[in-house]
Design a protein around this motif. Structure first.
Motif, PDB file in Angstrom:
ATOM      1  N   ARG A   1       0.624  -1.143   0.061  1.00 54.09           N
ATOM      2  CA  ARG A   1       0.002  -0.304  -0.030  1.00 54.09           C
ATOM      3  C   ARG A   1       0.961   1.407  -0.040  1.00 54.09           C
ATOM      4  NH1 ARG A   1      -2.286   3.557  -1.003  1.00 54.09           N
ATOM      5  NH2 ARG A   1      -4.290   4.383  -0.819  1.00 54.09           N
ATOM      6  N   ALA A   2       2.102   1.174   0.668  1.00 51.95           N
ATOM      7  CA  ALA A   2       2.820   2.294   0.795  1.00 51.95           C
ATOM      8  C   ALA A   2       3.588   2.680  -0.416  1.00 51.95           C
ATOM      9  CB  ALA A   2       3.754   2.285   1.850  1.00 51.95           C
ATOM     10  N   LEU A   3       3.779   1.521  -1.253  1.00 52.33           N
ATOM     11  CA  LEU A   3       4.337   1.680  -2.468  1.00 52.33           C
ATOM     12  C   LEU A   3       3.591   2.311  -3.574  1.00 52.33           C
ATOM     13  CD1 LEU A   3       6.993   0.941  -4.420  1.00 52.33           C
ATOM     14  CD2 LEU A   3       6.331  -1.193  -4.517  1.00 52.33           C
ATOM     15  N   GLN A   4       2.366   1.705  -3.365  1.00 50.83           N
ATOM     16  CA  GLN A   4       1.271   2.215  -4.237  1.00 50.83           C
ATOM     17  C   GLN A   4       0.893   3.591  -4.069  1.00 50.83           C
ATOM     18  OE1 GLN A   4      -2.736   0.063  -3.944  1.00 50.83           O
ATOM     19  NE2 GLN A   4      -3.599   2.123  -3.629  1.00 50.83           N
ATOM     20  N   ALA A   5       0.964   4.078  -2.851  1.00 43.66           N
ATOM     21  CA  ALA A   5       0.996   5.448  -2.443  1.00 43.66           C
ATOM     22  C   ALA A   5       1.899   6.383  -3.189  1.00 43.66           C
ATOM     23  CB  ALA A   5       0.556   5.797  -1.193  1.00 43.66           C
ATOM     24  N   MET A   6       3.051   5.813  -3.078  1.00 42.43           N
ATOM     25  CA  MET A   6       4.121   6.764  -3.551  1.00 42.43           C
ATOM     26  C   MET A   6       3.941   6.666  -5.210  1.00 42.43           C
ATOM     27  SD  MET A   6       7.713   5.963  -1.644  1.00 42.43           S
ATOM     28  CE  MET A   6       8.504   7.422  -2.721  1.00 42.43           C
ATOM     29  N   ARG A   7       3.390   5.902  -5.861  1.00 42.17           N
ATOM     30  CA  ARG A   7       3.180   5.832  -7.223  1.00 42.17           C
ATOM     31  C   ARG A   7       1.996   6.530  -7.726  1.00 42.17           C
ATOM     32  NH1 ARG A   7       4.771  -0.477  -8.367  1.00 42.17           N
ATOM     33  NH2 ARG A   7       7.103  -0.071  -8.389  1.00 42.17           N
TER      34      ARG A   7
ATOM     35  N   THR B   1       4.590   1.147 -13.827  1.00 45.63           N
ATOM     36  CA  THR B   1       4.349   0.792 -15.450  1.00 45.63           C
ATOM     37  C   THR B   1       3.017   1.246 -15.781  1.00 45.63           C
ATOM     38  OG1 THR B   1       3.573  -1.241 -14.431  1.00 45.63           O
ATOM     39  CG2 THR B   1       5.836  -0.968 -15.370  1.00 45.63           C
ATOM     40  N   ASP B   2       1.816   1.556 -15.032  1.00 42.07           N
ATOM     41  CA  ASP B   2       0.624   2.057 -15.469  1.00 42.07           C
ATOM     42  C   ASP B   2       0.957   3.518 -15.648  1.00 42.07           C
ATOM     43  OD1 ASP B   2      -0.633  -0.478 -15.294  1.00 42.07           O
ATOM     44  OD2 ASP B   2      -0.246  -0.444 -13.219  1.00 42.07           O
ATOM     45  N   ASP B   3      -0.053   4.214 -16.509  1.00 38.77           N
ATOM     46  CA  ASP B   3       0.302   5.525 -16.798  1.00 38.77           C
ATOM     47  C   ASP B   3      -1.142   6.218 -17.002  1.00 38.77           C
ATOM     48  OD1 ASP B   3      -0.451   4.426 -19.156  1.00 38.77           O
ATOM     49  OD2 ASP B   3       1.180   5.042 -20.132  1.00 38.77           O
TER      50      ASP B   3
ATOM     51  N   PRO C   1      -3.899   1.714 -13.442  1.00 39.51           N
ATOM     52  CA  PRO C   1      -4.051   0.854 -14.515  1.00 39.51           C
ATOM     53  C   PRO C   1      -5.185   0.974 -15.118  1.00 39.51           C
ATOM     54  CG  PRO C   1      -3.927  -0.316 -12.489  1.00 39.51           C
ATOM     55  CD  PRO C   1      -3.946   1.054 -12.126  1.00 39.51           C
ATOM     56  N   VAL C   2      -5.178   0.669 -16.568  1.00 37.38           N
ATOM     57  CA  VAL C   2      -6.233   0.893 -17.500  1.00 37.38           C
ATOM     58  C   VAL C   2      -7.529   0.363 -16.666  1.00 37.38           C
ATOM     59  CG1 VAL C   2      -7.149   0.080 -19.794  1.00 37.38           C
ATOM     60  CG2 VAL C   2      -4.801   1.301 -19.580  1.00 37.38           C
ATOM     61  N   GLY C   3      -8.695   0.611 -16.841  1.00 40.97           N
ATOM     62  CA  GLY C   3      -9.875   0.120 -16.559  1.00 40.97           C
ATOM     63  C   GLY C   3     -11.112   0.871 -16.210  1.00 40.97           C
ATOM     64  N   GLU C   4     -12.035   0.335 -15.702  1.00 41.12           N
ATOM     65  CA  GLU C   4     -13.498   0.868 -15.407  1.00 41.12           C
ATOM     66  C   GLU C   4     -13.198   0.896 -13.665  1.00 41.12           C
ATOM     67  OE1 GLU C   4     -15.532   1.687 -17.590  1.00 41.12           O
ATOM     68  OE2 GLU C   4     -14.333   0.740 -19.081  1.00 41.12           O
ATOM     69  N   TYR C   5     -13.517   2.208 -13.194  1.00 39.25           N
ATOM     70  CA  TYR C   5     -13.597   2.549 -11.732  1.00 39.25           C
ATOM     71  C   TYR C   5     -14.969   2.933 -11.495  1.00 39.25           C
ATOM     72  CZ  TYR C   5      -8.724   1.644 -12.115  1.00 39.25           C
ATOM     73  OH  TYR C   5      -7.329   1.201 -12.617  1.00 39.25           O
ATOM     74  N   ARG C   6     -15.378   2.942 -10.105  1.00 38.48           N
ATOM     75  CA  ARG C   6     -16.397   3.515  -9.595  1.00 38.48           C
ATOM     76  C   ARG C   6     -16.094   4.494  -8.527  1.00 38.48           C
ATOM     77  NH1 ARG C   6     -20.544  -0.087  -7.564  1.00 38.48           N
ATOM     78  NH2 ARG C   6     -19.077  -1.354  -7.040  1.00 38.48           N
ATOM     79  N   LEU C   7     -15.929   5.740  -8.577  1.00 38.99           N
ATOM     80  CA  LEU C   7     -15.650   6.409  -7.569  1.00 38.99           C
ATOM     81  C   LEU C   7     -16.672   7.141  -6.503  1.00 38.99           C
ATOM     82  CD1 LEU C   7     -12.873   9.236  -8.313  1.00 38.99           C
ATOM     83  CD2 LEU C   7     -15.167  10.140  -7.484  1.00 38.99           C
ATOM     84  N   VAL C   8     -16.286   7.314  -5.435  1.00 35.11           N
ATOM     85  CA  VAL C   8     -17.103   7.694  -4.283  1.00 35.11           C
ATOM     86  C   VAL C   8     -16.350   8.567  -3.312  1.00 35.11           C
ATOM     87  CG1 VAL C   8     -18.177   6.839  -2.148  1.00 35.11           C
ATOM     88  CG2 VAL C   8     -18.534   5.502  -3.986  1.00 35.11           C
ATOM     89  N   VAL C   9     -16.838   9.582  -2.977  1.00 35.41           N
ATOM     90  CA  VAL C   9     -16.235  10.655  -2.223  1.00 35.41           C
ATOM     91  C   VAL C   9     -17.142  10.539  -0.889  1.00 35.41           C
ATOM     92  CG1 VAL C   9     -15.690  13.114  -1.908  1.00 35.41           C
ATOM     93  CG2 VAL C   9     -15.655  11.883  -4.138  1.00 35.41           C
ATOM     94  N   ILE C  10     -16.286  10.677   0.142  1.00 32.99           N
ATOM     95  CA  ILE C  10     -16.932  10.801   1.459  1.00 32.99           C
ATOM     96  C   ILE C  10     -16.421  11.992   2.341  1.00 32.99           C
ATOM     97  CG2 ILE C  10     -16.950   9.412   3.646  1.00 32.99           C
ATOM     98  CD1 ILE C  10     -15.431   7.928   0.844  1.00 32.99           C
ATOM     99  N   ALA C  11     -17.406  12.606   2.924  1.00 32.80           N
ATOM    100  CA  ALA C  11     -17.064  13.792   3.866  1.00 32.80           C
ATOM    101  C   ALA C  11     -18.041  13.718   5.061  1.00 32.80           C
ATOM    102  CB  ALA C  11     -17.331  15.032   3.110  1.00 32.80           C
ATOM    103  N   PRO C  12     -17.677  14.309   6.043  1.00 31.11           N
ATOM    104  CA  PRO C  12     -18.645  14.221   7.407  1.00 31.11           C
ATOM    105  C   PRO C  12     -20.179  14.567   6.757  1.00 31.11           C
ATOM    106  CG  PRO C  12     -16.826  15.310   7.878  1.00 31.11           C
ATOM    107  CD  PRO C  12     -16.601  15.244   6.553  1.00 31.11           C
ATOM    108  N   GLY C  13     -20.979  13.726   7.119  1.00 34.14           N
ATOM    109  CA  GLY C  13     -22.614  13.746   6.996  1.00 34.14           C
ATOM    110  C   GLY C  13     -22.923  13.102   5.259  1.00 34.14           C
TER     111      GLY C  13
ATOM    112  N   LEU D   1     -10.928   4.593 -17.667  1.00 35.80           N
ATOM    113  CA  LEU D   1      -9.481   5.095 -17.859  1.00 35.80           C
ATOM    114  C   LEU D   1      -8.824   4.297 -19.076  1.00 35.80           C
ATOM    115  CD1 LEU D   1      -7.922   5.742 -14.474  1.00 35.80           C
ATOM    116  CD2 LEU D   1      -9.172   7.310 -16.023  1.00 35.80           C
ATOM    117  N   ALA D   2      -8.315   4.895 -20.147  1.00 36.72           N
ATOM    118  CA  ALA D   2      -7.666   4.414 -21.127  1.00 36.72           C
ATOM    119  C   ALA D   2      -6.367   4.364 -20.884  1.00 36.72           C
ATOM    120  CB  ALA D   2      -8.022   4.854 -22.592  1.00 36.72           C
ATOM    121  N   ALA D   3      -5.343   3.598 -21.498  1.00 34.92           N
ATOM    122  CA  ALA D   3      -3.547   3.810 -21.153  1.00 34.92           C
ATOM    123  C   ALA D   3      -3.308   5.276 -21.591  1.00 34.92           C
ATOM    124  CB  ALA D   3      -2.910   2.922 -22.382  1.00 34.92           C
TER     125      ALA D   3
END
Ligand SMILES: [Zn+2]
Length: 461
Positions: free
Chosen positions: A104-110, A238-240, A287-299, A309-311
């Motif tokens: 997870r730390a390595l992922q975060a750095m990238r 490698t992913d971009d 990485p290339v792919g389909e994602y579902r993004l959710v945002v969280i804040a108090p309340g 996301l394409a390459a």
């Protein structure tokens, strides 16, 4: 040394009161040995020096970190799909943390900003440095534990001239190299724990200090190797694809909570990040792919937004506006809709088994919310919205637990409960009630009996 524990419940205190004192000094010694030209130091820039503070991360579980330039919940850097509960920081259990936090730390750095990356590295460093503490490596509890790990002069922790080693040239071999290095560290410190045990029991401090210092120095060398390796590997992404956007957070009349960043997660993945002070967020090297993004804040928890996301693509999202229809609620995931870290739990709620008799007599469990600072003299309403379809909530109740200080040692007080058929209780912030946590005690999962819970300032709408 006194920043030891900011944990929240007396139940956990028994384990976490054992805190290896010199986390910061060990991290600093590693950074000093690496020097300004090390790839990790170059990549993190000014945030690298924060590692000496963030190395405490895992001792701050469930807590809100409040500093002049940042406010965030430590659990946002401790819980994620690969780690869905808090682990003990002592062998052998702590050994389960190495792989997931390394990745997870390595992922975060990238993928994430340097602020976010240094906090994730802080979590990994906590488990790494705790392991090097002789009683942690040997699994010693009891009174010997605390003496053994704190009988040393932290000012002596320096490893000048040490050349940090690369633990592996690619992700897999570096992770394997890190695990081997940790096995070696456990052996090294365990042997020292056994060697100084008789002197600890006999209260002879001087001979213990020199042995414990050896462990601290070896831990600093392991830390330098680990950080150096993360820096080298981070450059080999490698992913971009890039995903970027902005969040408009709910307006909250609260000096501290209004500074809390929003959290952005990609459902079904371990990608998450906190927004920058201007509300923006960026994921790089996805990485290339389909994602579902959710945002969280108090309340607020946003609707999941599909993103493709394409390459090599850079996708800039429309701003996510969470400020509409907000009611001043300070609780995150009060509707129990977000299950990103685990599909069996609720993000930002911790399940806690009740101790002793209470647990035996009834199959009830507590879901504890995150600690929220209360402003002195301000009255807050805890409001429960019960599900109408549930005829019998079987004694389910919602209450507010308050305490004076963020430390785990603080005595807590439970408010009168809100039970089915009633709606709310009020609590006023004071020096004794400076922090509050919403607690749900029920034999069912909270989302089966409750539509939502909220804690908000009286008069806020
Ligand atoms: Zn710890």
């Amino acid at each position: 040394m006194k920043l030891t524990v900011t944990i929240v419940s007396a139940v956990l205190l028994s384990v976490n009161a054992f805190a290896w004192g010199p986390h910061s000094e060990i991290a600093q010694a590693a950074l000093d040995a690496m020097g300004a030209n090390d790839p990790l130091v170059q990549r993190l820039g000014p945030d690298a020096k924060r590692l000496a503070q963030y190395v405490w991360m895992a001792d701050l579980r469930q807590s809100l970190l409040v500093r002049s330039d940042e406010v965030f919940y430590a659990d946002d850097y401790l819980l994620f799909p690969a780690v869905t509960r808090h682990y003990q920081h002592i062998c052998p259990e702590v050994e389960q943390t190495y792989s997931p936090y390394f990745r997870r730390a390595l992922q975060a750095m990238r993928t994430e900003s340097t602020h976010n990356a240094s906090r994730w590295i802080g979590s990994l460093l906590h488990f790494t440095t705790d392991t090097g503490s002789p009683p942690h490596a040997a699994g010693f509890l009891g009174p010997a534990h605390s003496k053994m790990e704190n009988w040393l002069d932290a000012k002596l922790i320096h490893i000048p001239g040490y050349q940090p080693q690369l633990l592996g040239a690619d992700d897999a071999s570096a992770e394997a190299g890190f695990l081997r290095r940790m096995v070696g560290l456990i052996e090294y410190s365990k042997e020292r724990a056994q060697r100084c045990r008789a002197d600890v029991d006999g209260d002879r401090r001087a001979p213990v200090e020199s042995v414990v210092l050896e462990s601290a120095l070896e831990t600093a060398r392991v830390t330098a190797d680990l950080l150096h390796t993360l820096g080298v590997l981070a450059a080999k992404a490698t992913d971009d694809a890039t995903l970027t956007g902005k969040v408009i957070v709910p307006k909250i009349e609260h000096a501290t909570m209004s500074r809390l960043p929003a959290k952005v997660v990609l459902l079904g993945t371990s990608y998450s990040t906190l927004t920058e002070p201007d509300g923006t967020f960026t994921f790089r090297h996805l990485p290339v792919g389909e994602y579902r993004l959710v945002v969280i804040a108090p309340g607020r928890v946003s609707e999941a937004k599909p993103v493709s996301l394409a390459a090599a693509a850079t996708v800039t999202l429309e701003p996510v506006d969470l400020s509409e229809g907000t009611d001043g609620n300070l609780v995150r995931n009060g509707t129990f809709t977000l299950r990103w870290a685990s599909t069996e739990a609720f993000d930002h709620w911790s399940l806690r088994s009740l101790p002793g008799k209470l647990a035996a007599s009834r199959p009830v469990r507590d879901w504890d919310g995150e600690w929220i600072p209360l402003q002195s003299g301000v009255t807050y309403h805890l409001i429960a919205r019960w599900k109408a379809t549930v005829a019998d909530a079987s004694g389910a109740q919602v209450f507010l637990r308050t305490k004076a200080k963020p430390d785990g040692g603080s005595i807590t007080t439970d408010s009168a409960p809100v039970v089915q058929g009633t709606k709310e209780v009020a609590v006023t912030g004071s020096p004794e009630a400076a922090w509050a946590q919403v607690c749900i005690r029920a034999s069912q999962a909270p989302d089966t009996v409750l539509k939502a819970v909220s804690l908000r300032e009286a008069g806020a709408k």
